[in-house]
Write a protein that holds these residues in place. Structure first.
Motif, mmCIF file in Angstrom:
data_model
loop_
_atom_site.group_PDB
_atom_site.id
_atom_site.type_symbol
_atom_site.label_atom_id
_atom_site.label_comp_id
_atom_site.label_asym_id
_atom_site.label_seq_id
_atom_site.Cartn_x
_atom_site.Cartn_y
_atom_site.Cartn_z
ATOM 1 N N TRP A 1 11.484 -33.278 -21.289
ATOM 2 C CA TRP A 1 11.739 -33.549 -22.708
ATOM 3 C C TRP A 1 13.179 -33.963 -22.955
ATOM 4 C CZ3 TRP A 1 8.294 -35.113 -25.836
ATOM 5 C CH2 TRP A 1 6.962 -34.810 -25.556
ATOM 6 N N GLN A 2 14.074 -33.511 -22.106
ATOM 7 C CA GLN A 2 15.455 -34.001 -22.151
ATOM 8 C C GLN A 2 15.431 -35.511 -21.893
ATOM 9 O OE1 GLN A 2 17.877 -31.810 -19.398
ATOM 10 N NE2 GLN A 2 19.586 -33.195 -19.573
ATOM 11 N N ALA A 3 14.668 -35.933 -20.895
ATOM 12 C CA ALA A 3 14.547 -37.360 -20.581
ATOM 13 C C ALA A 3 13.946 -38.139 -21.748
ATOM 14 C CB ALA A 3 13.695 -37.546 -19.325
ATOM 15 N N GLN A 4 12.956 -37.577 -22.418
ATOM 16 C CA GLN A 4 12.325 -38.261 -23.543
ATOM 17 C C GLN A 4 13.317 -38.506 -24.678
ATOM 18 O OE1 GLN A 4 9.246 -39.609 -23.227
ATOM 19 N NE2 GLN A 4 9.506 -38.786 -21.172
ATOM 20 N N VAL A 5 14.150 -37.509 -24.933
ATOM 21 C CA VAL A 5 15.165 -37.667 -25.985
ATOM 22 C C VAL A 5 16.162 -38.752 -25.577
ATOM 23 C CG1 VAL A 5 17.054 -36.535 -27.227
ATOM 24 C CG2 VAL A 5 14.885 -35.326 -26.883
ATOM 25 N N LEU A 6 16.571 -38.738 -24.312
ATOM 26 C CA LEU A 6 17.493 -39.773 -23.829
ATOM 27 C C LEU A 6 16.880 -41.163 -23.964
ATOM 28 C CD1 LEU A 6 18.869 -37.923 -20.687
ATOM 29 C CD2 LEU A 6 20.221 -38.645 -22.675
ATOM 30 N N LYS A 7 15.602 -41.265 -23.669
ATOM 31 C CA LYS A 7 14.890 -42.547 -23.826
ATOM 32 C C LYS A 7 14.946 -43.004 -25.281
ATOM 33 C CE LYS A 7 10.203 -44.393 -23.470
ATOM 34 N NZ LYS A 7 8.816 -44.002 -23.170
ATOM 35 N N ASN A 8 14.676 -42.083 -26.211
ATOM 36 C CA ASN A 8 14.711 -42.412 -27.638
ATOM 37 C C ASN A 8 16.101 -42.839 -28.095
ATOM 38 O OD1 ASN A 8 12.014 -41.790 -27.809
ATOM 39 N ND2 ASN A 8 12.335 -39.773 -28.714
ATOM 40 N N GLY B 1 14.062 -34.227 -36.082
ATOM 41 C CA GLY B 1 14.870 -35.431 -35.980
ATOM 42 C C GLY B 1 16.309 -35.185 -35.564
ATOM 43 N N LYS B 2 16.602 -33.982 -35.101
ATOM 44 C CA LYS B 2 17.959 -33.652 -34.660
ATOM 45 C C LYS B 2 18.038 -33.799 -33.144
ATOM 46 C CE LYS B 2 18.883 -30.637 -38.564
ATOM 47 N NZ LYS B 2 19.355 -29.324 -39.002
ATOM 48 N N GLU B 3 17.969 -35.052 -32.696
ATOM 49 C CA GLU B 3 17.844 -35.326 -31.271
ATOM 50 C C GLU B 3 19.052 -34.897 -30.456
ATOM 51 O OE1 GLU B 3 16.391 -39.278 -30.469
ATOM 52 O OE2 GLU B 3 14.365 -38.450 -30.614
ATOM 53 N N ALA B 4 20.247 -35.096 -30.967
ATOM 54 C CA ALA B 4 21.441 -34.704 -30.199
ATOM 55 C C ALA B 4 21.438 -33.198 -29.929
ATOM 56 C CB ALA B 4 22.707 -35.119 -30.937
ATOM 57 N N GLU B 5 21.095 -32.430 -30.951
ATOM 58 C CA GLU B 5 21.022 -30.982 -30.774
ATOM 59 C C GLU B 5 19.875 -30.595 -29.852
ATOM 60 O OE1 GLU B 5 21.616 -28.310 -34.284
ATOM 61 O OE2 GLU B 5 21.777 -30.226 -35.345
ATOM 62 N N SER B 6 18.746 -31.259 -30.013
ATOM 63 C CA SER B 6 17.586 -30.922 -29.172
ATOM 64 C C SER B 6 17.877 -31.231 -27.713
ATOM 65 C CB SER B 6 16.324 -31.650 -29.633
ATOM 66 O OG SER B 6 16.336 -33.014 -29.301
ATOM 67 N N LEU B 7 18.613 -32.292 -27.454
ATOM 68 C CA LEU B 7 18.973 -32.657 -26.086
ATOM 69 C C LEU B 7 19.697 -31.502 -25.396
ATOM 70 C CD1 LEU B 7 19.037 -34.913 -23.935
ATOM 71 C CD2 LEU B 7 21.212 -35.643 -24.932
ATOM 72 N N ALA B 8 20.675 -30.934 -26.086
ATOM 73 C CA ALA B 8 21.434 -29.809 -25.527
ATOM 74 C C ALA B 8 20.536 -28.584 -25.316
ATOM 75 C CB ALA B 8 22.600 -29.451 -26.447
ATOM 76 N N GLU B 9 19.605 -28.374 -26.226
ATOM 77 C CA GLU B 9 18.715 -27.204 -26.121
ATOM 78 C C GLU B 9 17.669 -27.380 -25.018
ATOM 79 O OE1 GLU B 9 19.361 -24.368 -27.521
ATOM 80 O OE2 GLU B 9 20.910 -25.082 -28.888
ATOM 81 N N PHE B 10 17.178 -28.605 -24.809
ATOM 82 C CA PHE B 10 16.263 -28.845 -23.688
ATOM 83 C C PHE B 10 16.999 -28.646 -22.360
ATOM 84 C CE2 PHE B 10 13.599 -31.584 -26.642
ATOM 85 C CZ PHE B 10 12.516 -30.725 -26.647
ATOM 86 N N GLU B 11 18.251 -29.096 -22.324
ATOM 87 C CA GLU B 11 19.067 -28.897 -21.122
ATOM 88 C C GLU B 11 19.277 -27.400 -20.866
ATOM 89 O OE1 GLU B 11 23.279 -30.467 -19.199
ATOM 90 O OE2 GLU B 11 22.828 -30.908 -21.294
ATOM 91 N N LYS B 12 19.527 -26.669 -21.926
ATOM 92 C CA LYS B 12 19.702 -25.216 -21.815
ATOM 93 C C LYS B 12 18.419 -24.555 -21.296
ATOM 94 C CE LYS B 12 21.379 -21.342 -24.610
ATOM 95 N NZ LYS B 12 21.852 -20.962 -25.942
ATOM 96 N N LEU B 13 17.267 -25.005 -21.792
ATOM 97 C CA LEU B 13 15.986 -24.485 -21.314
ATOM 98 C C LEU B 13 15.846 -24.710 -19.810
ATOM 99 C CD1 LEU B 13 13.067 -23.383 -21.649
ATOM 100 C CD2 LEU B 13 12.377 -25.727 -22.214
ATOM 101 N N ALA B 14 16.146 -25.922 -19.355
ATOM 102 C CA ALA B 14 16.027 -26.241 -17.928
ATOM 103 C C ALA B 14 16.944 -25.356 -17.083
ATOM 104 C CB ALA B 14 16.328 -27.717 -17.691
ATOM 105 N N LEU B 15 18.163 -25.124 -17.571
ATOM 106 C CA LEU B 15 19.109 -24.281 -16.829
ATOM 107 C C LEU B 15 18.679 -22.810 -16.815
ATOM 108 C CD1 LEU B 15 22.483 -25.857 -18.029
ATOM 109 C CD2 LEU B 15 21.441 -26.040 -15.756
ATOM 110 N N MET B 16 18.208 -22.318 -17.957
ATOM 111 C CA MET B 16 17.714 -20.934 -18.022
ATOM 112 C C MET B 16 16.545 -20.746 -17.054
ATOM 113 S SD MET B 16 17.611 -20.202 -22.168
ATOM 114 C CE MET B 16 16.589 -18.744 -22.039
ATOM 115 N N ALA B 17 15.623 -21.699 -17.063
ATOM 116 C CA ALA B 17 14.438 -21.610 -16.215
ATOM 117 C C ALA B 17 14.808 -21.702 -14.734
ATOM 118 C CB ALA B 17 13.446 -22.706 -16.588
ATOM 119 N N LYS B 18 15.788 -22.544 -14.420
ATOM 120 C CA LYS B 18 16.226 -22.668 -13.022
ATOM 121 C C LYS B 18 16.786 -21.329 -12.530
ATOM 122 C CE LYS B 18 18.931 -25.478 -9.878
ATOM 123 N NZ LYS B 18 19.783 -26.648 -9.714
#
Length: 131
Positions: A85-92, A54-71
Motif C-alpha cells: 500500500w506504500q507503493a500504491q500511494v507512491l504510484k498515485n 485523501g491524506k496520502e502523504a500522511e498515509s504513506l508514512a503510516e504504511f511505512e510504519k506498519l511495514a517496519l512494525m511488522a518486520k
C-alpha cells in the motif's frame, strides 16, 4: 480493555466516513495497546483511513510504519501489506520508480505470498502498457 473500546469507536466513525475522528480513536487505541498483533491491526487502520480521507502523504508514512512494525515482529503478511500500500500511494503521487522498486522487492521476498503475486501481476501489467 481500553484499546478495544477505542477500536470499536473508531470503527463506528469509519463506517460513517468520519475519517478524522476514526483516526483519532485508532491512535488513542495504539497509545494504550499492549498486544502486538492488535497494534498492527490498529496501525493498518490509521494508515488506511488516512488514505481513504485523501491524506496520502500522511498515509504513506503510516504504511511505512506498519511495514517496519511488522518486520520487527516477523509478521510477513502485515509487512508486505504495508509495503504494497506504500507503493500504491507512491504510484498515485507519480513516484513510478519508487513504486516499481517496492513491488519488485515484494516479489523477490514474497513470490508465493498474496502481496507477492499481486505485485508480480501489477509489474506485468506495467510492462504490457510499455509495448
Amino acid at each position: 480493555s481500553l484499546d478495544q473500546a477505542y477500536w470499536v469507536l473508531g470503527r463506528m466513525q469509519q463506517e460513517q466516513r468520519n475519517y478524522d475522528k476514526a483516526i483519532e480513536f485508532f491512535r488513542k487505541a495504539l497509545e494504550v495497546n499492549e498486544d502486538k498483533d492488535f497494534g498492527l491491526k490498529l496501525q493498518w487502520l490509521v494508515a488506511w483511513n488516512l488514505k481513504e480521507h485523501g491524506k496520502e502523504a500522511e498515509s504513506l508514512a503510516e504504511f511505512e510504519k506498519l511495514a517496519l512494525m511488522a518486520k520487527k515482529q516477523q509478521n510477513d503478511v502485515n509487512r508486505f501489506k504495508g509495503l504494497y500500500w506504500q507503493a500504491q500511494v507512491l504510484k498515485n503521487q507519480g513516484e513510478t520508480s519508487k513504486y516499481k522498486s517496492i513491488l519488485e522487492d515484494i516479489v523477490k521476498e514474497n513470490f508465493f505470498g498474496y502481496y507477492g503475486r499481486l505485485s508480480a501481476l501489477e509489474l506485468e501489467d506495467q510492462e504490457q502498457f510499455k509495448t
